[in-house]
Motif scaffolding. Sequence first.
Motif, PDB file in Angstrom:
ATOM      1  N   ASN A  15      -9.813 -13.960  -8.667  1.00  0.00           N
ATOM      2  CA  ASN A  15      -9.063 -14.056  -7.425  1.00  0.00           C
ATOM      3  C   ASN A  15      -8.358 -12.719  -7.235  1.00  0.00           C
ATOM      4  O   ASN A  15      -8.511 -11.813  -8.051  1.00  0.00           O
ATOM      5  N   VAL A  16      -7.629 -12.589  -6.165  1.00  0.00           N
ATOM      6  CA  VAL A  16      -7.007 -11.300  -5.846  1.00  0.00           C
ATOM      7  C   VAL A  16      -6.137 -10.808  -6.998  1.00  0.00           C
ATOM      8  O   VAL A  16      -6.231  -9.656  -7.423  1.00  0.00           O
ATOM      9  N   ARG A  17      -5.312 -11.670  -7.537  1.00  0.00           N
ATOM     10  CA  ARG A  17      -4.386 -11.264  -8.606  1.00  0.00           C
ATOM     11  C   ARG A  17      -5.101 -10.974  -9.922  1.00  0.00           C
ATOM     12  O   ARG A  17      -4.862  -9.952 -10.555  1.00  0.00           O
ATOM     13  N   LYS A  23      -8.250 -10.238 -10.451  1.00  0.00           N
ATOM     14  CA  LYS A  23      -9.125  -9.074 -10.342  1.00  0.00           C
ATOM     15  C   LYS A  23      -8.309  -7.790 -10.402  1.00  0.00           C
ATOM     16  O   LYS A  23      -8.691  -6.831 -11.061  1.00  0.00           O
ATOM     17  N   ALA A  24      -7.159  -7.773  -9.732  1.00  0.00           N
ATOM     18  CA  ALA A  24      -6.288  -6.589  -9.780  1.00  0.00           C
ATOM     19  C   ALA A  24      -5.840  -6.320 -11.214  1.00  0.00           C
ATOM     20  O   ALA A  24      -5.843  -5.172 -11.672  1.00  0.00           O
ATOM     21  N   TYR A  84     -10.937  -0.160  -3.258  1.00  0.00           N
ATOM     22  CA  TYR A  84      -9.975  -1.175  -2.862  1.00  0.00           C
ATOM     23  C   TYR A  84      -9.720  -1.032  -1.372  1.00  0.00           C
ATOM     24  O   TYR A  84      -9.954   0.010  -0.777  1.00  0.00           O
ATOM     25  N   ALA A 111      -5.761  -5.871   2.720  1.00  0.00           N
ATOM     26  CA  ALA A 111      -6.045  -6.925   3.688  1.00  0.00           C
ATOM     27  C   ALA A 111      -5.186  -6.742   4.938  1.00  0.00           C
ATOM     28  O   ALA A 111      -4.007  -6.374   4.852  1.00  0.00           O
ATOM     29  N   ALA A 133      -2.534  -7.675   0.968  1.00  0.00           N
ATOM     30  CA  ALA A 133      -2.945  -7.765  -0.433  1.00  0.00           C
ATOM     31  C   ALA A 133      -4.023  -6.728  -0.710  1.00  0.00           C
ATOM     32  O   ALA A 133      -4.859  -6.440   0.151  1.00  0.00           O
ATOM     33  N   GLN A 143      -7.401  -5.666  -2.224  1.00  0.00           N
ATOM     34  CA  GLN A 143      -8.647  -6.331  -2.597  1.00  0.00           C
ATOM     35  C   GLN A 143      -9.590  -5.289  -3.195  1.00  0.00           C
ATOM     36  O   GLN A 143      -9.795  -4.227  -2.617  1.00  0.00           O
ATOM     37  N   TYR A 144     -10.155  -5.619  -4.360  1.00  0.00           N
ATOM     38  CA  TYR A 144     -11.059  -4.712  -5.058  1.00  0.00           C
ATOM     39  C   TYR A 144     -12.495  -5.193  -4.930  1.00  0.00           C
ATOM     40  O   TYR A 144     -12.743  -6.393  -4.857  1.00  0.00           O
ATOM     41  N   GLY A 145     -13.424  -4.266  -4.943  1.00  0.00           N
ATOM     42  CA  GLY A 145     -14.827  -4.646  -4.929  1.00  0.00           C
ATOM     43  C   GLY A 145     -15.739  -3.474  -4.658  1.00  0.00           C
ATOM     44  O   GLY A 145     -15.304  -2.337  -4.479  1.00  0.00           O
TER      45      GLY A 145
END
Length: 105
Positions: A20-22, A24-25, A58, A61, A66, A68-70
Amino acid sequence: NYLAYYESKLGGCLRKINFNVRSKANMVDGLSLAIEQGRISIPNTCQDLLAELKAYQYKIARFSFAVQYGAPEGSHDDLTAAPMMAVHALDSNWHNYGACSLAPG
């Protein structure tokens, strides 16, 4: 079914990781820190992994702000996720978890 196969082979050694966002960060930070500290290194022969790591990005949002990584649009980040999960497992001391033993035999 991969999960059933690995459960049959590893039993209680499997641990669930929620992306999730947290989380993954935290895993991105953990991998970055492990590389910076020299706890792990990526050999030059792993060109696909190095390319994914370099392309990893990153974005913020639009409404929640927030981070977001990917991978970039149309790309994959599976190779990047693998060392992130490995460092997370090491940092969480999973290798000493209960009666779990990955010793051969």
